[in-house]
Motif scaffolding. Structure first.
Motif, short mmCIF file in Angstrom:
data_model
loop_
_atom_site.label_atom_id
_atom_site.label_comp_id
_atom_site.label_asym_id
_atom_site.label_seq_id
_atom_site.Cartn_x
_atom_site.Cartn_y
_atom_site.Cartn_z
N VAL A 33 0.02 9.75 6.21
CA VAL A 33 -1.35 9.98 6.36
C VAL A 33 -1.90 11.20 6.18
O VAL A 33 -3.16 11.14 5.74
CB VAL A 33 -1.34 9.79 7.60
N ARG A 37 -5.22 9.88 3.68
CA ARG A 37 -5.76 9.90 4.41
C ARG A 37 -6.49 11.06 4.74
O ARG A 37 -7.84 11.14 5.17
CB ARG A 37 -6.03 9.06 6.08
N THR A 40 -7.50 15.62 9.16
CA THR A 40 -7.61 15.01 10.24
C THR A 40 -7.66 13.82 10.98
O THR A 40 -7.74 13.82 11.74
CB THR A 40 -9.76 14.71 9.62
N ASP A 41 -6.87 12.83 10.17
CA ASP A 41 -6.65 11.16 10.45
C ASP A 41 -5.08 11.59 10.98
O ASP A 41 -4.62 11.05 11.71
CB ASP A 41 -6.69 10.18 9.35
N ALA A 42 -4.30 12.88 9.88
CA ALA A 42 -3.47 12.63 10.19
C ALA A 42 -3.12 13.16 11.64
O ALA A 42 -2.34 12.83 12.82
CB ALA A 42 -2.48 13.73 9.44
N GLU A 44 -4.80 13.23 14.45
CA GLU A 44 -5.48 12.07 15.33
C GLU A 44 -4.34 10.97 15.30
O GLU A 44 -4.26 10.42 16.57
CB GLU A 44 -7.20 11.27 14.95
N PHE A 45 -3.18 10.75 14.72
CA PHE A 45 -3.04 9.98 14.84
C PHE A 45 -1.57 10.74 15.31
O PHE A 45 -0.80 9.85 16.79
CB PHE A 45 -2.23 9.40 13.77
N LEU A 228 -5.28 2.01 15.05
CA LEU A 228 -6.39 3.70 14.61
C LEU A 228 -7.28 2.83 13.64
O LEU A 228 -8.38 3.51 13.32
CB LEU A 228 -5.48 4.59 14.94
N PHE A 229 -6.80 2.46 12.54
CA PHE A 229 -7.09 2.28 10.75
C PHE A 229 -7.46 1.00 10.75
O PHE A 229 -7.32 0.69 9.75
CB PHE A 229 -5.83 3.00 10.36
N ASP A 233 -5.00 -1.53 6.57
CA ASP A 233 -4.67 0.05 6.31
C ASP A 233 -3.97 0.17 6.71
O ASP A 233 -3.44 1.28 5.91
CB ASP A 233 -6.14 1.80 6.38
#
Length: 348
Positions: A33, A37, A40-42, A44-45, A228-229, A233
């Motif tokens: 991630v 991605r 930021t996405d990582a 949140e994950f 989330l994705f 994805d």
């Protein structure tokens, strides 16, 4: 060495091989991630994974470990010490008072295995603390309890450490995790640390818990990834991570399962050993050199309320990668049903 003891030791090696595989997968998933991605996405994950685990595991874990009677700061810190110790994570615990207790995740960091720590942004590590440590007070119904982080390994400091503190007033959400990099944890004294009661935590239970600890992260992460994705994805990342980890770790996992390299037959035997070590039931048929393995259970995803078929990409990717590690040109195909198992695997 007696035959029974030898058999038990072999079982524990198989469980540890499963733990190593899912441990590597979870770390790899976070890095996938991060690299594909962004940080930021990582973050949140990771936040959602750890918040979900905290909500599902923290209060039952306090009961299971016999900590519910302790003051909130002490109970929270001892929970992290004991639960992580069971999973093989190096953690230290230092009591300062009934309202202040330290924990320190010392090097090497379990979650950022090996060189992976070099690829983890600070915000991803902070997201772990936001997801779990900062919410323990709320889970206990004590909004005066917060976590003060004094060090982060990924920032180049010598561990991740901090303390639970019970204040004299309720904390707002953004006050439940704060940073004080100028402070240093006291030295750890193993003689004063809590210990599991041996009678209720014998060696076989500890070995199985060690395996389950690593598997639990993937059980939580896969549905979070999909929610989330989105299935497309998320399925791509779940599959790709599995393939990469499977290729890298086949030799290591095969040793633990007493398996070897070869063709379709060798890989079918490897998969059956892996399923058995995961406590999953399978049936095997062979016709014309093609092996069909019918996976009757998938305990990893059993009772996951928001299970989506894309979660099966975890196994599809892992098995493709493991097959590549076993030998060249071993085709692996999966047939799945919408509700999960049975999953049918064709090898060869």
């Amino acid at each position: 060495m007696s035959g029974g003891h030898s058999t038990q030791e072999a079982q524990w090696r198989r469980w540890r091989a499963v733990a190593d595989l899912y441990h590597a997968y979870f770390t790899g998933l976070i890095l996938s991630v991060v690299t594909r991605r962004g940080a930021t996405d990582a973050a949140e994950f990771v936040f959602r994974v750890f918040r979900r685990q905290q909500q599902e595991r923290f209060l039952p874990g306090l009961e299971k470990l016999g900590l519910s009677h302790l003051p909130p700061a002490v109970a929270a810190a001892q929970y992290h010490y004991l639960s992580n110790w069971i999973g093989g994570v190096p953690v230290e615990y230092m009591y300062e008072s009934d309202r202040k207790a330290w924990i320190r995740y010392s090097p090497p960091r379990w979650i950022w295995r090996g060189t992976a720590i070099c690829g983890v942004p600070g915000e991803v590590s902070r997201a772990m603390l936001r997801g779990w440590h900062a919410n323990n007070g709320a889970a206990l119904g004590n909004l005066n309890l917060g976590f003060v982080c004094t060090k982060q390994s990924v920032d180049g400091q010598d561990g991740l450490e901090g303390y639970y503190c019970e204040y004299d007033h309720p904390l707002e959400i953004d006050q439940r995790l704060v940073f004080a990099r100028h402070l240093e944890a006291p030295l750890f004294d193993p003689a004063t640390a809590p210990a599991l009661p041996v009678a209720s935590w014998p060696k076989p239970r500890l070995e199985k818990a060690y395996r389950n600890y690593a598997m639990e992260y993937v059980r939580t992460a896969a549905p979070v990834m999909v929610q989330l994705f989105g299935p497309e994805d998320a399925g791509y990342l779940l599959h790709l991570t599995g393939k990469l980890i499977g290729m890298q770790y086949f030799d290591e996992i095969a040793r633990g399962l007493d398996a070897g390299k070869g063709g379709a037959k060798a890989f079918a035997a490897f998969l059956c050993a892996l399923f058995e070590a995961q406590d999953d039931a399978v049936g095997v048929e062979e016709s014309g050199g093609v092996f069909e393995i019918r996976q009757q259970t998938w305990k990893l995803m059993a009772d996951v309320g928001d299970y989506h078929p894309a979660c099966a990409k975890v196994l599809e990717g892992l098995f493709e990668g493991l097959a590549a590690g076993c030998g060249r040109h071993i085709p692996v195909t999966m047939r799945a049903t919408a509700g999960g198992p049975p999953l049918v695997w064709s090898i060869g």
